[in-house]
Write a protein that holds these residues in place. Structure first.
Motif, PDB file in Angstrom:
ATOM      1  N   TRP A 185       0.834  -1.207   0.000  1.00  0.00           N
ATOM      2  CA  TRP A 185       0.000   0.000   0.000  1.00  0.00           C
ATOM      3  C   TRP A 185       0.872   1.261   0.000  1.00  0.00           C
ATOM      4  CZ3 TRP A 185      -4.605   1.380  -1.288  1.00  0.00           C
ATOM      5  CH2 TRP A 185      -5.110   2.608  -0.898  1.00  0.00           C
ATOM      6  N   TYR A 188       2.353   1.686  -3.429  1.00  0.00           N
ATOM      7  CA  TYR A 188       1.301   2.130  -4.350  1.00  0.00           C
ATOM      8  C   TYR A 188       1.096   3.638  -4.191  1.00  0.00           C
ATOM      9  CZ  TYR A 188      -3.305   3.126  -6.181  1.00  0.00           C
ATOM     10  OH  TYR A 188      -4.355   3.702  -6.851  1.00  0.00           O
ATOM     11  N   GLU A 189       1.001   4.104  -2.940  1.00  0.00           N
ATOM     12  CA  GLU A 189       0.809   5.544  -2.693  1.00  0.00           C
ATOM     13  C   GLU A 189       1.992   6.362  -3.203  1.00  0.00           C
ATOM     14  OE1 GLU A 189      -2.188   6.014   1.054  1.00  0.00           O
ATOM     15  OE2 GLU A 189      -0.065   5.815   1.522  1.00  0.00           O
TER      16      GLU A 189
END
Length: 193
Positions: A185, A188-189
């Protein structure tokens, strides 16, 4: 203001990552030899010091651009997941028994054991990462210290019973999966941001 969500996430991640760690076993051994409240006082003080240092380091990371922080924390979480998945089970280490069973001797033994064993440990690095990720030092610090204290308490009071019911490898795999998810995550950010 404290974020219950951030505190709960940090608690869960730190709790699961610390359960299979050597300090849980050390707490278990100390708790079987000495008065549990004395052991917990020393261990809790050492964990508090570690969390303060980790949150301070993580707060410094928040001064960097967000994409760099997300990329850095993502890589570190993935590394933490790899460490948990690849580490071998550790046996109980021999802990020297103080000649004196006073509060200060027993608490001092627990404090020094955790202070040395946990310095630069995975959960300390994870706490710094979480502090950088959430930019909420109080909530992260509270979640981390409560997670560490909960594991210490379980180790000191009821570690043997827990380990008989829940395989240590399963706990390790759940913690690694959580860190893997946080790492992906964060990366991804970093890319999407």
């Amino acid at each position: 203001m404290i974020s219950i969500t951030v505190t709960a996430i940090v608690f869960g991640v730190v709790f699961l990552a610390e359960l299979p760690d050597k300090t849980a076993l050390a707490g278990l051994v100390l708790g079987t030899r000495y008065r549990a409240s004395y052991v917990f006082a020393g261990v809790a003080a050492a964990f508090l010091l570690h969390v303060v240092l980790a949150v301070a380091a993580g707060s410094v990371l928040t001064l960097l651009p967000q994409q760099i922080v997300h990329a850095l924390t993502g890589v570190l979480f993935l590394g933490g997941a790899a460490v948990l998945l690849l580490k071998k089970d550790e046996g109980e280490e021999e802990i020297k028994k103080p000649a004196d069973q006073s509060f200060w001797k027993v608490a001092g033994t627990g404090f020094m054991l955790i202070l040395v064993a946990e310095f630069g440990d995975l959960t300390q690095i994870m706490t710094a990462n979480l502090a950088a990720r959430y930019d909420d030092p109080v909530s992260v610090g509270l979640g981390a210290v409560l997670g560490l204290w909960a594991v210490a308490g379980l180790g000191i009071v009821g570690g043997k019973a827990l380990m008989k019911r829940v395989p240590l490898r399963l706990i390790t795999q759940i913690a690694a999966l959580l860190m893997l998810g946080l790492g992906v995550w964060s990366l991804y950010e970093a890319i999407a941001g």
